[in-house]
Design an enzyme around this catalytic site. Sequence first.
Site, PDB file in Angstrom:
ATOM      1  N   SER A 143       1.032  -1.240   0.273  1.00 32.04           N
ATOM      2  CA  SER A 143       0.033   0.112   0.564  1.00 32.04           C
ATOM      3  C   SER A 143       1.042   1.243  -0.442  1.00 32.04           C
ATOM      4  O   SER A 143       2.185   0.939   0.645  1.00 32.04           O
ATOM      5  CB  SER A 143      -1.022  -0.401   1.481  1.00 32.04           C
ATOM      6  OG  SER A 143      -1.122   1.330   1.735  1.00 32.04           O
ATOM      7  N   TYR A 156      -1.693  -0.650  10.533  1.00 29.44           N
ATOM      8  CA  TYR A 156      -1.362  -1.233   8.616  1.00 29.44           C
ATOM      9  C   TYR A 156      -0.922  -0.712   7.464  1.00 29.44           C
ATOM     10  O   TYR A 156      -0.492  -1.113   7.646  1.00 29.44           O
ATOM     11  CB  TYR A 156      -2.944  -0.165   7.883  1.00 29.44           C
ATOM     12  CG  TYR A 156      -3.118  -0.812   7.036  1.00 29.44           C
ATOM     13  CD1 TYR A 156      -3.643  -1.964   6.492  1.00 29.44           C
ATOM     14  CD2 TYR A 156      -2.545   0.036   5.831  1.00 29.44           C
ATOM     15  CE1 TYR A 156      -4.187  -1.634   4.898  1.00 29.44           C
ATOM     16  CE2 TYR A 156      -3.129   0.370   4.818  1.00 29.44           C
ATOM     17  CZ  TYR A 156      -3.993  -0.923   4.102  1.00 29.44           C
ATOM     18  OH  TYR A 156      -4.359  -1.270   2.634  1.00 29.44           O
TER      19      TYR A 156
HETATM   20  P1  NAD Z   1     -11.184  -5.062   0.070  1.00 25.02           P
HETATM   21  O1  NAD Z   1     -12.236  -5.575   1.926  1.00 25.02           O
HETATM   22  O2  NAD Z   1     -12.538  -4.525  -1.315  1.00 25.02           O
HETATM   23  O3  NAD Z   1     -11.840  -6.699   0.022  1.00 25.02           O
HETATM   24  C1  NAD Z   1     -11.041  -7.018   0.726  1.00 25.02           C
HETATM   25  C2  NAD Z   1     -11.237  -9.194   0.292  1.00 25.02           C
HETATM   26  O4  NAD Z   1     -10.352  -9.718   1.299  1.00 25.02           O
HETATM   27  C3  NAD Z   1     -12.293  -9.316   0.703  1.00 25.02           C
HETATM   28  O5  NAD Z   1     -13.263 -10.158   0.060  1.00 25.02           O
HETATM   29  C4  NAD Z   1     -12.533  -9.786   1.994  1.00 25.02           C
HETATM   30  O6  NAD Z   1     -13.266 -11.203   2.410  1.00 25.02           O
HETATM   31  C5  NAD Z   1     -11.078 -10.464   1.692  1.00 25.02           C
HETATM   32  N1  NAD Z   1     -10.192 -11.114   2.998  1.00 25.02           N
HETATM   33  C6  NAD Z   1      -9.622  -9.913   4.056  1.00 25.02           C
HETATM   34  N2  NAD Z   1      -9.488 -10.656   4.681  1.00 25.02           N
HETATM   35  C7  NAD Z   1      -9.280 -12.240   4.611  1.00 25.02           C
HETATM   36  C8  NAD Z   1      -8.857 -12.752   5.388  1.00 25.02           C
HETATM   37  N3  NAD Z   1      -8.286 -12.917   6.544  1.00 25.02           N
HETATM   38  N4  NAD Z   1      -8.794 -14.401   4.934  1.00 25.02           N
HETATM   39  C9  NAD Z   1      -8.923 -14.305   3.386  1.00 25.02           C
HETATM   40  N5  NAD Z   1     -10.279 -13.642   2.662  1.00 25.02           N
HETATM   41  C10 NAD Z   1      -9.713 -12.306   2.918  1.00 25.02           C
HETATM   42  O7  NAD Z   1      -9.591  -4.480   0.328  1.00 25.02           O
HETATM   43  P2  NAD Z   1      -9.557  -4.132  -1.481  1.00 25.02           P
HETATM   44  O8  NAD Z   1      -9.394  -2.609  -1.457  1.00 25.02           O
HETATM   45  O9  NAD Z   1      -9.866  -5.020  -1.706  1.00 25.02           O
HETATM   46  O10 NAD Z   1      -8.302  -4.336  -0.237  1.00 25.02           O
HETATM   47  C11 NAD Z   1      -7.591  -5.710  -1.365  1.00 25.02           C
HETATM   48  C12 NAD Z   1      -5.256  -4.977  -0.773  1.00 25.02           C
HETATM   49  O11 NAD Z   1      -5.574  -4.149  -1.028  1.00 25.02           O
HETATM   50  C13 NAD Z   1      -5.626  -5.350   0.594  1.00 25.02           C
HETATM   51  O12 NAD Z   1      -4.576  -5.792   1.413  1.00 25.02           O
HETATM   52  C14 NAD Z   1      -5.453  -3.574   1.404  1.00 25.02           C
HETATM   53  O13 NAD Z   1      -4.810  -3.800   2.058  1.00 25.02           O
HETATM   54  C15 NAD Z   1      -5.089  -3.624  -0.339  1.00 25.02           C
HETATM   55  N6  NAD Z   1      -5.117  -1.763  -0.398  1.00 25.02           N
HETATM   56  C16 NAD Z   1      -6.114  -1.394  -1.021  1.00 25.02           C
HETATM   57  C17 NAD Z   1      -6.505  -0.485  -1.519  1.00 25.02           C
HETATM   58  C18 NAD Z   1      -7.274   0.623  -1.437  1.00 25.02           C
HETATM   59  O14 NAD Z   1      -7.196   1.389  -2.078  1.00 25.02           O
HETATM   60  N7  NAD Z   1      -8.551  -0.406  -2.018  1.00 25.02           N
HETATM   61  C19 NAD Z   1      -5.050   1.218  -1.295  1.00 25.02           C
HETATM   62  C20 NAD Z   1      -4.246  -0.226  -0.885  1.00 25.02           C
HETATM   63  C21 NAD Z   1      -4.145  -1.498  -0.395  1.00 25.02           C
END
Ligand code: NAD
Length: 258
Positions: A143, A156
């Site tokens: 991230s 985080y």
């Molecule tokens: P989201 O919440 O939309 O989706 C995350 C998915 O992961 C969900 O389907 C959830 O059920 C699953 N999940 C969470 N914990 C889990 C676990 N312990 N075991 C199995 N499945 C699990 O989140 P997102 O925004 O798509 O984020 C995905 C990744 O990207 C994460 O690692 C997040 O930190 C990273 N990220 C996202 C952003 C953003 O802007 N969306 C920015 C930086 C980093």
Amino acid sequence: MKAFENKTVIITGGAMGLGLATAQVLADKGANLVIVDYNEEALDKAKNELEKSGAKVLTIVADVSNEEAVKNYVDKAVEEFGHIDGFYNNAGIEGKQASLTDYDVKIFKKVIDINLLGVYYGMRYVIPVMQKQGGGKIVNVASVGGIRGVINQTPYVASKHAVSGMTKNAAIEYGKDNIFTNAIAPGAILTPMVAQAFKEVNPDNPKAAETEYAQRNPTRRLGQPEEVGRLVAFLLSDDCRYVNGQTIAIDGGESNLY
Ligand code: NAD
């Protein structure tokens, strides 16, 4: 022939958000998909959507912070498809917003269990499979919080810096085995996780919080999940050669601001 024809990619946290958007990009490029998530209902929906592109999709319900469950999803992927060409190690949670000294230690540990150990367990079991088959590509999800600090998100930020660190180690230890490991560092990409964060910032008007946040970005907008999917598809593809151990920001340039 499509770029990912006969290739198998495991995607953790693939039922929603960035994982699902990337799964869709890879499905369109011909990949066989193993989608891992702990949300069974969302997983079923995702499978239905992805199969519309003609992709072969294996779904596995697993919590990535449970080592046995991780070993199991890797074994099942190999049983079904025989090889793992790409691994998108994406599942993660944000935790709650609180200052460092006020942070609930239970939630702190949960964030570390999922974001740090979940990513570690994934590599621990996928890498031996890739070694045996002669190589593979891994993309871990860090991230911008893995590059700099983010107010009120200490665990985080700690976990995402760790992801970037583990990526460097995997790269230097397994480059000799033709395994390339990189990380991506998304900025604010409009997924359910980010939408939830805007609700916490401004419960009465989350859209206003989103608009205000976007004004800080050099591009004056948030990123789209599919844009992340395209970067990940490149990093997992045969076109990506000799990039190893990098954390690549996809944030409209925002992490360059101070
Ligand atoms: P989201 O919440 O939309 O989706 C995350 C998915 O992961 C969900 O389907 C959830 O059920 C699953 N999940 C969470 N914990 C889990 C676990 N312990 N075991 C199995 N499945 C699990 O989140 P997102 O925004 O798509 O984020 C995905 C990744 O990207 C994460 O690692 C997040 O930190 C990273 N990220 C996202 C952003 C953003 O802007 N969306 C920015 C930086 C980093």
